[in-house]
Design an enzyme around this catalytic site. Structure first.
Site, PDB file in Angstrom:
ATOM      1  NE  ARG A  34      -1.970   1.451   3.637  1.00 28.56           N
ATOM      2  CZ  ARG A  34      -2.460   1.569   4.870  1.00 28.56           C
ATOM      3  NH1 ARG A  34      -3.750   1.305   5.096  1.00 28.56           N
ATOM      4  NH2 ARG A  34      -1.668   1.901   5.872  1.00 28.56           N
ATOM      5  CE  LYS A 184       0.917 -18.791  13.427  1.00 32.84           C
ATOM      6  NZ  LYS A 184       0.666 -17.747  14.422  1.00 32.84           N
ATOM      7  CG  ASN A 188      -0.346 -18.107  17.554  1.00 31.51           C
ATOM      8  OD1 ASN A 188       0.220 -18.908  16.808  1.00 31.51           O
ATOM      9  ND2 ASN A 188      -0.195 -16.801  17.452  1.00 31.51           N
ATOM     10  CD  GLU A 191       3.439 -18.352  20.005  1.00 27.36           C
ATOM     11  OE1 GLU A 191       3.439 -18.871  18.875  1.00 27.36           O
ATOM     12  OE2 GLU A 191       3.289 -17.131  20.203  1.00 27.36           O
ATOM     13  CE1 TYR A 192      -0.570 -15.802  22.451  1.00 31.28           C
ATOM     14  CE2 TYR A 192      -1.796 -15.013  24.345  1.00 31.28           C
ATOM     15  CZ  TYR A 192      -1.327 -14.834  23.064  1.00 31.28           C
ATOM     16  OH  TYR A 192      -1.620 -13.656  22.390  1.00 31.28           O
ATOM     17  NE  ARG A 289       1.240 -14.227  26.484  1.00 29.62           N
ATOM     18  CZ  ARG A 289       1.761 -14.211  25.261  1.00 29.62           C
ATOM     19  NH1 ARG A 289       1.502 -13.202  24.434  1.00 29.62           N
ATOM     20  NH2 ARG A 289       2.531 -15.193  24.855  1.00 29.62           N
TER      21      ARG A 289
HETATM   22  C1  6PG Z   1       4.217 -17.346  15.229  1.00 27.03           C
HETATM   23  C2  6PG Z   1       3.790 -16.385  16.327  1.00 27.03           C
HETATM   24  C3  6PG Z   1       3.181 -15.100  15.788  1.00 27.03           C
HETATM   25  C4  6PG Z   1       2.534 -14.294  16.914  1.00 27.03           C
HETATM   26  C5  6PG Z   1       3.328 -13.075  17.260  1.00 27.03           C
HETATM   27  C6  6PG Z   1       2.642 -12.229  18.348  1.00 27.03           C
HETATM   28  O1  6PG Z   1       3.671 -18.450  15.197  1.00 27.03           O
HETATM   29  O2  6PG Z   1       5.107 -16.948  14.458  1.00 27.03           O
HETATM   30  O3  6PG Z   1       2.795 -17.055  17.101  1.00 27.03           O
HETATM   31  O4  6PG Z   1       2.196 -15.442  14.813  1.00 27.03           O
HETATM   32  O5  6PG Z   1       1.307 -13.817  16.534  1.00 27.03           O
HETATM   33  O6  6PG Z   1       4.551 -13.543  17.706  1.00 27.03           O
HETATM   34  O7  6PG Z   1       2.023 -13.057  19.257  1.00 27.03           O
HETATM   35  P1  6PG Z   1       1.333 -12.470  20.602  1.00 27.03           P
HETATM   36  O8  6PG Z   1       1.362 -10.955  20.539  1.00 27.03           O
HETATM   37  O9  6PG Z   1      -0.089 -12.977  20.562  1.00 27.03           O
HETATM   38  O10 6PG Z   1       2.150 -13.000  21.719  1.00 27.03           O
END
Ligand code: 6PG
Length: 466
Positions: A34, A184, A188, A191-192, A289
């Site tokens: 953009r 995905k 995440n 991941e958290y 968090r």
């Molecule tokens: C990934 C991460 C990525 C994530 C950012 C911010 O798989 O590469 O999960 O997609 O969204 O690192 O994540 P948060 O702000 O939610 O911690």
């Protein structure tokens, strides 16, 4: 004019890294953005890879420069910007063309967009991309949704740029419409939970055993050479070694203890609850968090409630085993959410394959995922990872440490929301007879909701209604 094989629109951190990865793998890429001044800057910094990159300031030229059937990968903010872009670009496309949303999008939006565009014989692919900038540049894990038509076109391109685990590209088509983005999202969520469990174990060593960060980093580095090997274990080991150049203190000690969150962990919890699932380890991580962001409240609370955290040092072996147990339980909860969604949306998700494509490139990549893939391939009873023989055996040992660590942490006054949630879920699931009978009696008492009996079929009410 050379017709590019794929277009990448959005030259931010992730989009530009993906474009360079594609170019480095010999794929001709049309690029646009953009803010058009970003395009020239990107090409200028691309070096020899610029030979595979075809810049276009105008969207019309960008689309016209693509070989048919067109494939355009958008790496732009999710939500309204993606809807606006679809509105603009769809009229420039031909039947059979594919739009890829490679951002962290809400899978409900992806399902809606895929359905709307299918009516125009256009294909919309929601693709989860994990691994951050380094992953996008040198090999991400990619979770692909959408049609088989799109996957046929995309597979050779994505295989070329994906991370590899022992030669296996960490990318696959996981199911139609929003399946890729949903996987995905759950990635995440896990991941958290993993990040929070690591933070809690760190906290016990820092505030319970009074170890300096560098020594804790050394313990994580040792763990990274065993069953706890993972990207998150490794980066934790590394970052704990750094001193702050301005003060000389350990850098982790000068970072404000208030965690950001873009929202994907929260989405995971919302969807879990919507699906009738509970993922209390992921919810605990999202909650932790949120609570961490209330720094001022916590400072005031410490003055009123007292912030004492007692000495507690179960030693690195117990802590490592506790972390492994929590990691296994958090992954198990994540896969239960995937199973619930797979049934709800008729995706037939392949959990072993999902674990396999998470083994490299993505943020939760770990040695554990190999075991998880093997467990699912071997047939986990009731589809439950914790019931797979090898996993159940590991948990039986590791949970002993988790129990010791949670008990000691709680008695000493250390907050361990994910570790304790993991243990609570494990203890709940291993009880064939729980306490919900009391819930049913209460509900029948105040709401005449009725209940089932253990010994007689049908719906019954308690004698309190006689
Ligand atoms: C990934 C991460 C990525 C994530 C950012 C911010 O798989 O590469 O999960 O997609 O969204 O690192 O994540 P948060 O702000 O939610 O911690």
């Amino acid at each position: 004019m050379t017709m590019a094989r794929i277009g990448v629109y959005g030259l931010g951190t992730m989009g530009s890294a993906l474009a360079l990865n594609l170019a480095e793998n010999g794929i001709s890429v049309a690029v646009s953005n953009r803010e058009t001044d970003w395009i020239a800057d990107f090409i200028a910094e691309a070096g020899p890879l610029a030979a595979q990159l075809h810049p276009h300031d105008r969207l019309e030229d960008f689309v016209a420069g693509l070989a048919l059937p067109r494939v355009i990968l958008f790496m732009i903010p999710s939500g309204a910007p993606m809807d606006a872009m679809i509105e603009t670009v769809a009229s420039m496309l031909a039947p059979g063309d594919t739009i890829i949303d490679a951002g962290n999008a809400d899978f409900h939006d992806t399902r809606r967009r895929a359905a709307a565009l299918a009516g125009r014989d256009l294909h919309f692919v929601g693709m989860g991309v994990s691994g951050g900038e380094a992953g996008a540049r040198h090999g991400p894990s990619m979770m692909v949704g959408g049609s088989k038509h799109s996957w046929k076109q995309l597979r050779p391109i994505l295989d070329a740029i994906a991370a590899r685990h022992e030669g296996d590209p960490c990318v696959d088509h996981l199911g139609p419409d929003g399946a890729g983005h949903f996987v995905k999202t759950v990635h995440n969520g896990i991941e958290y939970a993993d990040m929070q469990a690591i933070a809690e174990i760190y906290g016990l060593m820092r505030h319970g055993a009074a170890l300096p960060p560098a020594e804790i980093g050394g313990i994580f580095a040792e763990w990274d050479r065993g069953p706890l090997q993972s990207y998150l274990t490794g980066i934790t080991a590394e970052m704990l070694q750094y001193a702050d150049p301005h003060t000389g203190h350990p850098v982790v000690d000068v970072i404000l203890d208030s965690a950001g969150q873009k929202g994907t962990g929260r989405w995971t919890v919302v969807e879990a609850v919507r699906l009738g699932q509970s993922a209390n380890t992921i919810e605990a991580a999202v909650g932790a968090r949120s609570w961490s962001s209330e720094k001022h409240v916590r400072m005031a609370a410490e003055a009123v409630l007292g912030g004492t955290r007692g000495v507690f040092d179960p030693g690195p072996t117990a802590l490592g085993e506790a972390l492994l147990a929590a990691r296994i339980l958090a992954h198990s909860q994540g896969f239960r959410i995937l199973a619930a969604a797979s049934q709800e949306y008729d995706w037939t998700l392949d959990f072993a394959r999902i674990a396999e494509i998470w083994r490299a490139g993505c943020i939760i990549r770990s040695a554990l995922l190999d075991d998880i893939a093997r467990a699912f391939r071997g047939g986990a009873p009731e589809g439950q990872l914790i019931l797979a023989p090898d996993v159940a055996e590991t948990l039986a040992r590791a949970v002993l440490a988790l129990r010791e660590v949670v008990a000691g942490a709680v008695v000493a006054g250390h907050a361990v929301p994910v570790l304790s949630a993991a243990l609570a879920w494990y203890d709940t699931m291993r009880q064939g007879f729980g306490t919900a009978n009391v819930i049913q009696a209460q509900r029948d008492t105040f709401g005449r909701h009725g209940f089932e009996r253990l010994d007689t079929p049908g719906r019954h009410h308690g004698p309190w209604w006689d």
